[in-house]
Enzyme design. Structure first.
Site, mmCIF file in Angstrom:
data_model
loop_
_atom_site.group_PDB
_atom_site.id
_atom_site.type_symbol
_atom_site.label_atom_id
_atom_site.label_comp_id
_atom_site.label_asym_id
_atom_site.label_seq_id
_atom_site.Cartn_x
_atom_site.Cartn_y
_atom_site.Cartn_z
ATOM 1 N N SER A 84 0.829 -1.192 0.000
ATOM 2 C CA SER A 84 0.000 0.000 0.000
ATOM 3 C C SER A 84 0.870 1.252 0.000
ATOM 4 C CB SER A 84 -0.965 -0.062 1.191
ATOM 5 O OG SER A 84 -1.944 0.926 1.098
ATOM 6 N N HIS A 109 -2.126 -1.046 -4.582
ATOM 7 C CA HIS A 109 -3.580 -1.008 -4.751
ATOM 8 C C HIS A 109 -4.043 0.432 -4.611
ATOM 9 C CE1 HIS A 109 -4.561 -1.653 -0.165
ATOM 10 N NE2 HIS A 109 -3.816 -0.604 -0.382
#
Length: 179
Positions: A84, A109
């Protein structure tokens, strides 16, 4: 330690013992250290070792902006996991100075919302801000990996986990350390 306030041990350079720091303040600690060390000696490269499951986007972007702002080169080294916003910081190191350990994992993501119980108007405003953040993050990945916008956008639709060599092929890191 108060209930509900996650804390982690953190040792400043030169200090003998670690102190318990509110986990949400770690970005402030990193920013302060990078700025201080760059003022102290702007000819010495900085090294940011990353083993992170991710975290809040805004503090992560603040750390990224600081990495771009300070004069010394910032090397990023992934050991363990850079997921992330952790992978966002990893890709933010100076190109040619981004490294992953051989068994490290990287995950990209799209940013997620933390306010699922908001009223409709607030939720729509937050959704607009999330789209802006996603565009910003996507542009950085595109610029720093050399991958086309359509590919990065498509990959950010879901969690994409990569081994160290896959992250190198993607352009998130430049080198994989030798065992």
């Amino acid at each position: 330690m108060p209930i509900g306030v996650p804390k982690v041990p953190f040792r400043n350079p030169g200090e003998e013992y670690a102190s318990w720091v509110d986990i949400y303040q770690i970005s402030n600690q990193l920013i302060s250290l990078m700025v201080y060390l760059s003022i102290e000696d702007d000819t010495k490269d900085l090294h940011l070792f990353i083993n992170s499951p991710g975290g809040w986007v805004i503090p992560g972007i603040a750390v990224y902006d600081t990495m771009q702002f300070v004069r010394p080169d910032v090397h990023t080294i992934c050991m363990g996991l850079a997921a992330s916003i952790g992978s966002f910081l990893l890709v933010g190191g100076v190109i040619t100075k981004r490294l992953a350990f051989p068994h490290a994992w990287v995950m990209i993501h799209q940013p997620a919302s933390g306010y699922y119980e908001a009223q409709t108007g607030e939720f729509l405003l937050e959704a607009e801000e999330l789209l802006k953040l996603r565009e910003t993050i996507t542009r950085v990945y595109v610029q720093r990996t050399g991958k086309p916008l359509w590919l990065v956008s498509e990959d950010m639709e879901r969690d994409v986990f990569m081994s160290a060599t896959e992250a190198q092929a993607y352009g998130i890191v430049d080198l994989v350390a030798v065992e």
